[in-house]
Scaffold this active site. Sequence first.
Site, PDB file in Angstrom:
ATOM      1  N   HIS A 154      -9.065   4.101  -4.166  1.00 24.51           N
ATOM      2  CA  HIS A 154      -8.986   5.095  -5.235  1.00 24.51           C
ATOM      3  C   HIS A 154      -7.549   5.577  -5.357  1.00 24.51           C
ATOM      4  CE1 HIS A 154      -8.777   8.068  -2.008  1.00 24.51           C
ATOM      5  NE2 HIS A 154      -8.333   8.916  -2.926  1.00 24.51           N
ATOM      6  N   ALA A 195       1.905  -3.813  10.147  1.00 21.41           N
ATOM      7  CA  ALA A 195       1.998  -2.374  10.387  1.00 21.41           C
ATOM      8  C   ALA A 195       2.544  -1.654   9.159  1.00 21.41           C
ATOM      9  CB  ALA A 195       2.904  -2.108  11.580  1.00 21.41           C
ATOM     10  N   ALA A 251       5.209  -6.155   7.597  1.00 20.78           N
ATOM     11  CA  ALA A 251       5.188  -4.728   7.882  1.00 20.78           C
ATOM     12  C   ALA A 251       5.903  -3.941   6.789  1.00 20.78           C
ATOM     13  CB  ALA A 251       5.848  -4.463   9.228  1.00 20.78           C
ATOM     14  N   LYS A 293      -0.311  -6.138  -6.058  1.00 19.53           N
ATOM     15  CA  LYS A 293      -0.845  -7.229  -6.875  1.00 19.53           C
ATOM     16  C   LYS A 293      -1.563  -8.208  -5.971  1.00 19.53           C
ATOM     17  CE  LYS A 293       3.769  -9.274  -6.849  1.00 19.53           C
ATOM     18  NZ  LYS A 293       4.914  -9.628  -7.679  1.00 19.53           N
TER      19      LYS A 293
END
Length: 164
Positions: A95, A117, A135, A141
């Site tokens: 969301h 990470a 990381a 996308k």
Amino acid sequence: MRKLERFPSKKENPLWRMYRTISFFRVVKNFIIVEAGRYSPSTRMKHTLYKTGLNMKLGDKVSFAYKAMPDLFYPENITVGENSIIGYNATLLTHEYLVDEYRIGSVTIGKNTMIGANVTVLPGVTIGDNVLVGAGSVVSKDIPDNSIAYGNPLVIRERSDIEE
């Protein structure tokens, strides 16, 4: 292109009125389960908590590292394929609340995929099988199978090009 369901707001920002779009008690339940999982030293315990308590769709041997953060509002919109890793402090969002609308979208992560990470995965994206996400990346996308992706803005390369 991210696949999102959009809900415009006319008056104030929708985060101000978030409990009109999602139950306060559901958020509290999800918060307790997510926080217990984030600090659990056992990846098996996290897997069980997230799969049963949050209704996330997790394949076998999916591992969430320390402090990895699934979405609090709609964790059931997260799917992770078998033998995948969600890295330290990574965030999987389904969301997003903006000033004039809120959006909801599923996150799908394929099998044998590693999310590094501090990666942020935005709602509405699909990450393929056998993908490495470096990381600190922001996944904004879709990423195809057998790719390596890194950075912000996200750069995507075929793994065969990198590993030769």
